[in-house]
Structure formats: structure tokens, C-alpha cells
Design an enzyme around this catalytic site. Structure first.
Site, mmCIF file in Angstrom:
data_model
loop_
_atom_site.group_PDB
_atom_site.id
_atom_site.type_symbol
_atom_site.label_atom_id
_atom_site.label_comp_id
_atom_site.label_asym_id
_atom_site.label_seq_id
_atom_site.Cartn_x
_atom_site.Cartn_y
_atom_site.Cartn_z
ATOM 1 N N GLU A 171 3.868 -3.243 -2.131
ATOM 2 C CA GLU A 171 2.619 -3.202 -2.894
ATOM 3 C C GLU A 171 1.941 -4.582 -2.773
ATOM 4 O O GLU A 171 2.629 -5.622 -2.789
ATOM 5 C CB GLU A 171 3.012 -2.926 -4.359
ATOM 6 C CG GLU A 171 1.910 -2.920 -5.371
ATOM 7 C CD GLU A 171 2.479 -2.685 -6.792
ATOM 8 O OE1 GLU A 171 3.721 -2.765 -6.986
ATOM 9 O OE2 GLU A 171 1.679 -2.424 -7.701
ATOM 10 N N LYS A 214 -3.439 3.452 -7.003
ATOM 11 C CA LYS A 214 -2.313 3.607 -7.935
ATOM 12 C C LYS A 214 -2.751 4.305 -9.227
ATOM 13 O O LYS A 214 -3.638 3.813 -9.946
ATOM 14 C CB LYS A 214 -1.744 2.218 -8.249
ATOM 15 C CG LYS A 214 -0.458 2.217 -9.063
ATOM 16 C CD LYS A 214 0.036 0.769 -9.204
ATOM 17 C CE LYS A 214 1.368 0.648 -9.891
ATOM 18 N NZ LYS A 214 1.833 -0.757 -9.933
ATOM 19 N N CYS A 234 4.768 1.844 -6.512
ATOM 20 C CA CYS A 234 5.631 1.225 -7.516
ATOM 21 C C CYS A 234 5.793 2.045 -8.794
ATOM 22 O O CYS A 234 6.459 3.065 -8.789
ATOM 23 C CB CYS A 234 5.141 -0.203 -7.804
ATOM 24 S SG CYS A 234 6.493 -1.210 -8.482
HETATM 25 C C1 ACM Z 1 4.832 -2.321 -10.687
HETATM 26 O O1 ACM Z 1 4.303 -1.234 -10.804
HETATM 27 N N1 ACM Z 1 4.471 -3.185 -9.780
HETATM 28 C C2 ACM Z 1 5.940 -2.695 -11.572
#
Ligand code: ACM
Length: 268
Positions: free
Chosen positions: A43, A115, A148
Site C-alpha cells: 500500500e 480503499k 490492507c
Molecule cells: C492499514 O490499513 N494500513 C492498517
């Protein structure tokens, strides 16, 4: 098909250096005969993670696909003949900022995801994703993308599996210790391969601190860990997989993990 992860230690705010480090690893993999068809990067691999405030985040974000990081990834994919899934900091035309991921190959941008489940202090700069969870045919597999903290919401991996993903590419900057083990369950409950690519190191900026746990992992549809990175240093790894194994959702006793779901009883 061979999948790979590159567990990096990004230099904060230096996308050119971070892209060069990835390019050097790809060259190393090619030279040693271990090049992957699909590489997963962390990420926000090009920028680092902890932005002091929204202004700093904005300065580090770039358009998708027109920005230098995505263009650099496409050039790298073209030069090495691979596909890459990577996390990028995105500035949208309407001014919103997103913690995003792209899938690219030599043909260009193949998938774009923002995300959905924005984590902790990220909410100071990143808008919640507004694009569907993508599944794209790339590098010989149907590849779904999540980022993530999406791991904490089982609906994410389930949605990707129901959309036909054989491999879930999972760029990450993990700070919670549970994810590597939770991904065994995500792989098992959906009968898919998962490739979590994490980073290492710590970032401490503007009173915020994040310590990243490494432990990038490739997991098979049977929950077996096929490849794993160390917790505390940069590394990369590859493993050969047969994506079609993820098409068979049957269990030995006659069950089928997708067909046997009781959608008539679930209240989602
Ligand atoms: C995250 O979502 N980078 C912990």
C-alpha cells in the site's frame, strides 16, 4: 503462474527512489530466474504512509492513471513483461484524495480501486473509496484487489470471490498483528489464493506513529501458507501457483463453500 511480493521500506515522499528500488528488485528476480508473472507491492509504496496533514497528503498524491507512479509502473511492467498491483496515493479530478491501488501490465492501467475501509489517521486525508471491488484478468489469472484494512471486513474478500477472483492481491501497510493469520481464514473461507504484500519500518510524523509488521504472505485456497516474509526487514519472494485451483469450491465431504451458503438466512 508465478506470483511475487516485494516487502519494501519506502523513503517518505520520494516516489522516484521507491520506484527505482522496486525496479532493482525486478531486475534481480529476472537475473536469478525468479521473475513473477504478477508482482504485488505494498500500500502507498511510492510515498510512505503517515502524512502529517491533508496538505502534505495532497502534495504526495497524483492522478490515476496520468501520474508519474502509475506511468512508471506501466513502463516497468512493459520492460519486464509482468503485471503489477500496487498501492498509490491518488488525487481525483474533483479534489478528493484516495488511498488507491492499481493493476497494470504492459498494455497500461488494467484496474483501479480506492480503499473502501479507511483506517485510523488515514481518515484525516483519504476519502472512503467509491469504486466497486475490481476483478481483472491479468497475468493468467482473475485477480481481485483489496487494500490492507479491508481484511478486517470479510465482505470484501467474499465480494471478490463471488465476482470470480482466483487470486486476491492485497497491498498493505499492516500495523495490527492479526492480519497475517486472518488472511488464512480469508483464503480458506473463499477458496482463493491471497497475496498480501506488506512493508517494514516505522514512520513517526506530526505526533502520529505507525510501526509496520512485515510478514507478507501468499496463502493457498486450502489455507496453506506458501510464502512468507520476515517481520523486520526488506525481502521479496515468489511462488508458483495454479490459479484454477480456486475455481473448485468443493470440499471432500461433498460440501461447496459458495453454493452451500444460506443466503436465505443471512441478514447482510
Ligand atoms: C492499514 O490499513 N494500513 C492498517
Amino acid at each position: 503462474m508465478r506470483v511475487g511480493w516485494i516487502q519494501t521500506l519506502p523513503l517518505f515522499g520520494d516516489p522516484a527512489a521507491n520506484l527505482s528500488a522496486v525496479a532493482a528488485t525486478l531486475d534481480d528476480a529476472t537475473t536469478t530466474g525468479r521473475a513473477a508473472d504478477l508482482w504485488v507491492l505494498p500500500e502507498l509504496f511510492a510515498t510512505g504512509y503517515v502524512f502529517a496533514d491533508r496538505d502534505e497528503a495532497r502534495r504526495n498524491c497524483e492522478p490515476v492513471p496520468g501520474g508519474p507512479t502509475v506511468r512508471g509502473l506501466v513502463a516497468l511492467a512493459r520492460r519486464t513483461g509482468c503485471a503489477i498491483v500496487a498501492g498509490v496515493a491518488e488525487s481525483a479530478p474533483d479534489g478528493r484524495l484516495f488511498n488507491s491501488a492499481v493493476a497494470v501490465d504492459g498494455a497500461g492501467l488494467r484496474a483501479h480501486y480506492r480503499k473502501a475501509h479507511v483506517f485510523g489517521d488515514e481518515r484525516r486525508w483519504a476519502s472512503p473509496g467509491d469504486l466497486p471491488f475490481p476483478v481483472v484478468e491479468i497475468a493468467g489469472a482473475r485477480v481481485g484487489i483489496m487494500i490492507c484494512f479491508d481484511w478486517r471486513f470479510p465482505e470484501t474478500a467474499r465480494t471478490l470471490a463471488l465476482a470470480g477472483a482466483q487470486v486476491i492481491a492485497h497491498p498493505s501497510n499492516l500495523v495490527l498483528p492479526h492480519c497475517p493469520d486472518a488472511m488464512v481464514t480469508r483464503a480458506l473461507e473463499n477458496g482463493v489464493f491471497t497475496v498480501t504484500c506488506d512493508r517494514v519500518g516505522t514512520e513517526e510524523r506530526a505526533g502520529m506513529r505507525a510501526a509496520f509488521i512485515g510478514r507478507s504472505r501468499v496463502i493457498g485456497p486450502d489455507g496453506v501458507v506458501l510464502s512468507e516474509g520476515p517481520p523486520d526487514r526488506t525481502a521479496w519472494g515468489t511462488v508458483d501457483i495454479t490459479p484454477s485451483r480456486a475455481d473448485d469450491k468443493r470440499l471432500s465431504g461433498g460440501n461447496d463453500i459458495l453454493a452451500d451458503r444460506r443466503t436465505d438466512l443471512y441478514r447482510l
